[in-house]
Scaffold this motif. Structure first.
Motif, PDB file in Angstrom:
ATOM      1  N   TYR A 149       0.819  -1.209   0.000  1.00 34.51           N
ATOM      2  CA  TYR A 149       0.000   0.000   0.000  1.00 34.51           C
ATOM      3  C   TYR A 149       0.856   1.264   0.000  1.00 34.51           C
ATOM      4  O   TYR A 149       1.963   1.286   0.551  1.00 34.51           O
ATOM      5  N   ARG A 150       0.282   2.308  -0.617  1.00 35.25           N
ATOM      6  CA  ARG A 150       0.852   3.640  -0.421  1.00 35.25           C
ATOM      7  C   ARG A 150       0.355   4.174   0.911  1.00 35.25           C
ATOM      8  O   ARG A 150      -0.832   4.041   1.242  1.00 35.25           O
ATOM      9  N   ILE A 151       1.237   4.769   1.683  1.00 32.73           N
ATOM     10  CA  ILE A 151       0.857   5.387   2.949  1.00 32.73           C
ATOM     11  C   ILE A 151       0.907   6.898   2.768  1.00 32.73           C
ATOM     12  O   ILE A 151       1.946   7.457   2.408  1.00 32.73           O
ATOM     13  N   ASN A 152      -0.227   7.556   2.996  1.00 39.03           N
ATOM     14  CA  ASN A 152      -0.348   8.999   2.801  1.00 39.03           C
ATOM     15  C   ASN A 152      -0.434   9.693   4.151  1.00 39.03           C
ATOM     16  O   ASN A 152      -1.227   9.293   5.015  1.00 39.03           O
ATOM     17  N   THR A 153       0.365  10.748   4.316  1.00 39.17           N
ATOM     18  CA  THR A 153       0.364  11.497   5.562  1.00 39.17           C
ATOM     19  C   THR A 153       0.397  12.992   5.250  1.00 39.17           C
ATOM     20  O   THR A 153       0.527  13.398   4.098  1.00 39.17           O
ATOM     21  N   SER A 154       0.311  13.803   6.281  1.00 38.22           N
ATOM     22  CA  SER A 154       0.405  15.260   6.121  1.00 38.22           C
ATOM     23  C   SER A 154       1.831  15.695   5.834  1.00 38.22           C
ATOM     24  O   SER A 154       2.070  16.878   5.562  1.00 38.22           O
ATOM     25  N   ASN A 155       2.775  14.766   5.887  1.00 40.40           N
ATOM     26  CA  ASN A 155       4.176  15.093   5.619  1.00 40.40           C
ATOM     27  C   ASN A 155       4.662  14.574   4.270  1.00 40.40           C
ATOM     28  O   ASN A 155       5.706  15.012   3.783  1.00 40.40           O
ATOM     29  N   SER A 167       6.317   9.365  10.924  1.00 40.48           N
ATOM     30  CA  SER A 167       6.805  10.208  12.026  1.00 40.48           C
ATOM     31  C   SER A 167       5.914  11.430  12.210  1.00 40.48           C
ATOM     32  O   SER A 167       5.575  12.125  11.255  1.00 40.48           O
ATOM     33  N   GLY A 168       5.513  11.668  13.448  1.00 42.29           N
ATOM     34  CA  GLY A 168       4.680  12.831  13.754  1.00 42.29           C
ATOM     35  C   GLY A 168       3.206  12.628  13.462  1.00 42.29           C
ATOM     36  O   GLY A 168       2.430  13.575  13.513  1.00 42.29           O
ATOM     37  N   CYS A 169       2.802  11.391  13.169  1.00 44.14           N
ATOM     38  CA  CYS A 169       1.398  11.091  12.859  1.00 44.14           C
ATOM     39  C   CYS A 169       0.887   9.981  13.770  1.00 44.14           C
ATOM     40  O   CYS A 169       1.606   9.027  14.051  1.00 44.14           O
ATOM     41  N   LEU A 170      -0.343  10.116  14.202  1.00 43.00           N
ATOM     42  CA  LEU A 170      -1.005   9.055  14.952  1.00 43.00           C
ATOM     43  C   LEU A 170      -2.014   8.315  14.087  1.00 43.00           C
ATOM     44  O   LEU A 170      -2.335   7.156  14.346  1.00 43.00           O
ATOM     45  N   THR A 171      -2.515   9.003  13.047  1.00 43.71           N
ATOM     46  CA  THR A 171      -3.440   8.403  12.093  1.00 43.71           C
ATOM     47  C   THR A 171      -3.008   8.784  10.686  1.00 43.71           C
ATOM     48  O   THR A 171      -2.639   9.928  10.435  1.00 43.71           O
ATOM     49  N   VAL A 172      -3.038   7.830   9.773  1.00 41.64           N
ATOM     50  CA  VAL A 172      -2.654   8.071   8.383  1.00 41.64           C
ATOM     51  C   VAL A 172      -3.699   7.392   7.498  1.00 41.64           C
ATOM     52  O   VAL A 172      -4.636   6.769   7.981  1.00 41.64           O
ATOM     53  N   SER A 173      -3.529   7.507   6.183  1.00 37.43           N
ATOM     54  CA  SER A 173      -4.377   6.728   5.282  1.00 37.43           C
ATOM     55  C   SER A 173      -3.508   5.797   4.468  1.00 37.43           C
ATOM     56  O   SER A 173      -2.350   6.093   4.182  1.00 37.43           O
ATOM     57  N   ILE A 174      -4.078   4.659   4.113  1.00 36.36           N
ATOM     58  CA  ILE A 174      -3.377   3.718   3.244  1.00 36.36           C
ATOM     59  C   ILE A 174      -4.224   3.524   1.990  1.00 36.36           C
ATOM     60  O   ILE A 174      -5.456   3.585   2.038  1.00 36.36           O
ATOM     61  N   GLU A 175      -3.545   3.304   0.878  1.00 36.42           N
ATOM     62  CA  GLU A 175      -4.215   3.289  -0.420  1.00 36.42           C
ATOM     63  C   GLU A 175      -3.643   2.178  -1.283  1.00 36.42           C
ATOM     64  O   GLU A 175      -2.423   2.065  -1.439  1.00 36.42           O
ATOM     65  N   GLY A 200       6.778  -0.986  -4.330  1.00 35.41           N
ATOM     66  CA  GLY A 200       6.352   0.217  -3.640  1.00 35.41           C
ATOM     67  C   GLY A 200       5.859   1.315  -4.554  1.00 35.41           C
ATOM     68  O   GLY A 200       5.553   1.098  -5.726  1.00 35.41           O
ATOM     69  N   TYR A 201       5.796   2.519  -3.981  1.00 36.94           N
ATOM     70  CA  TYR A 201       5.239   3.696  -4.639  1.00 36.94           C
ATOM     71  C   TYR A 201       6.256   4.840  -4.617  1.00 36.94           C
ATOM     72  O   TYR A 201       6.083   5.817  -3.878  1.00 36.94           O
ATOM     73  N   PRO A 202       7.344   4.753  -5.398  1.00 33.68           N
ATOM     74  CA  PRO A 202       8.367   5.798  -5.366  1.00 33.68           C
ATOM     75  C   PRO A 202       7.820   7.146  -5.808  1.00 33.68           C
ATOM     76  O   PRO A 202       7.051   7.237  -6.775  1.00 33.68           O
ATOM     77  N   TYR A 203       8.193   8.194  -5.085  1.00 36.24           N
ATOM     78  CA  TYR A 203       7.765   9.562  -5.397  1.00 36.24           C
ATOM     79  C   TYR A 203       6.240   9.689  -5.453  1.00 36.24           C
ATOM     80  O   TYR A 203       5.715  10.582  -6.129  1.00 36.24           O
ATOM     81  N   GLY A 204       5.515   8.810  -4.766  1.00 37.85           N
ATOM     82  CA  GLY A 204       4.065   8.871  -4.782  1.00 37.85           C
ATOM     83  C   GLY A 204       3.444   8.393  -6.082  1.00 37.85           C
ATOM     84  O   GLY A 204       2.235   8.545  -6.287  1.00 37.85           O
ATOM     85  N   MET A 205       4.241   7.812  -6.973  1.00 42.14           N
ATOM     86  CA  MET A 205       3.727   7.340  -8.256  1.00 42.14           C
ATOM     87  C   MET A 205       2.945   6.053  -8.060  1.00 42.14           C
ATOM     88  O   MET A 205       2.923   5.477  -6.976  1.00 42.14           O
ATOM     89  N   PRO A 206       2.281   5.553  -9.126  1.00 38.91           N
ATOM     90  CA  PRO A 206       1.605   4.258  -9.027  1.00 38.91           C
ATOM     91  C   PRO A 206       2.581   3.137  -8.693  1.00 38.91           C
ATOM     92  O   PRO A 206       3.804   3.295  -8.789  1.00 38.91           O
TER      93      PRO A 206
END
Length: 357
Positions: free
Chosen positions: A12-18, A40-48, A101-107
């Motif tokens: 999965y891609r893990i998306n955070t505010s960072n 780091s610095g997150c208690l809740t994130v999203s996975i995609e 994985g998802y380098p640079y946020g890519m697919p």
């Protein structure tokens, strides 16, 4: 590649505010594994996953010293097959490995390489060195062998290592997996000195007395600007955590349409949606619609063979007395996008973009 086809839905891609990274599901342990520095610095994130669906995930365990974190996502459909972690295979030099994985946020991507050194010591810690490309965004993703067995966890924190990739070896991960059954489900820290579990905020380990940074227990606060933008996202009945895709950057789907919000030119909040690819026929009708149709404060345009719906405001507008009006305009862009992309398909024969869901 059949091995990858069987297990890629457990990555999965893990998306955070960072920013974003990668994680993978361990069926045996019912957790998602990633790097600590990804969350780091997150208690809740999203996975995609590759289906573009996002799920909330809680950070339930971190070990900063080993750069490992565990997540739990209650609503996530369990993948049928996952990467094998309970195996006896040893990694040796010249073994072939795959980085998922998802380098640079890519697919989702797969890169191939060989193991250069299975026990490379850096900063007193052991890493697997490989010539496979490991880039930002790959961090936390699985490095597997040709049998689909986990070799290590990719890490891109050595950004100045040209043509070299590094992974945390599976032996280090196994040390952390031993405590999974002891986790309460609440946010827990592993002491970097004695590995004892700490749930209460403290500046020292109750077991060994080692110093603990209290900030490890805290979530990094969002900027006031980010909080205002997320008020608009909340109007869509969407948890803003599911929209976060980096610092002051939000990418999410409203129905089938992808919505993007980000700061432009350091002065503007730009909201846009790539609605459709232009059809091969009926272009004159499409152009006429875009040029003559009044859709209010939003704008239709064409760029790189795609139809976009966009809206721009100055950042200062979110601090004005008309803030609520601007927030409503932002939310309405998402709702219009979800209607318009269907309309261009049905009325003009356009196609959904590869960003659509």
């Amino acid at each position: 590649m059949n091995i990858v086809n069987n297990i890629e839905n457990s990555v999965y891609r893990i998306n955070t505010s960072n920013g974003s990274g990668t994680g993978f599901y361990s069926l045996q342990d019912n957790i998602i594994v990633t790097n600590y520095h990804v969350v780091s610095g997150c208690l809740t994130v999203s996975i995609e996953g590759q289906d573009k669906n996002r799920y909330l995930a809680r950070v339930v365990y971190i070990n900063q010293g080993k750069d490992i974190a565990f997540l739990q996502a209650e609503d996530l459909p369990k993948p049928a097959e996952t990467i094998l972690t309970d195996h006896d295979s040893e990694t040796t030099s010249r073994d072939k490995v795959l980085v998922l994985g998802y380098p640079y946020g890519m697919p989702f991507t797969v890169t191939e390489g060989i193991v250069s050194n299975p026990r490379q010591i850096i900063g007193g810690s052991n890493f697997i060195q490989t010539d496979a490309a490991i880039n930002p965004g790959n961090s936390g993703g699985p490095v597997i062998n040709e049998k689909g067995e986990l070799v290590g966890i990719a890490t891109s924190k050595f950004s100045d290592a040209d043509n070299m990739g590094f992974a945390i070896p599976i032996e280090t991960l196994r040390e952390e997996l031993e405590i999974v059954n002891e986790l309460s489900g609440e946010y827990t820290i592993g002491c970097p000195s004695c590995n004892s579990l700490i749930e209460e905020k403290t500046d020292y380990c109750p077991n060994c007395g080692n110093d603990i940074d209290e900030k490890l227990f805290e979530e990094n606060p969002l900027s006031d600007f980010s909080l205002k933008v997320e008020e608009a996202i909340t109007k869509l009945d969407l948890d803003p955590v599911l929209a976060r895709s980096g610092r002051e950057r939000w990418y999410f789907h409203q129905g089938s349409a992808e919505i993007r919000m980000f700061v432009y030119d350091n002065n503007y909040l730009f909201a846009t949606s790539p609605l459709n690819d232009l059809p091969r026929k009926n272009l004159a009708e499409v152009y006429k619609y875009i040029l003559t149709t009044d859709i209010g404060k939003h704008r239709l345009s064409i760029s790189n063979n795609q139809i976009f719906l966009s809206y721009r405001i100055h950042i200062s507008d979110l601090y004005s007395e008309n803030k609520e009006e601007f927030l409503e305009d932002i939310a309405q862009l998402a709702l219009k996008a979800d209607d318009l992309d269907d309309m261009f398909v049905n009325d003009f024969g356009a196609k959904m973009t590869h960003y659509s869901k």
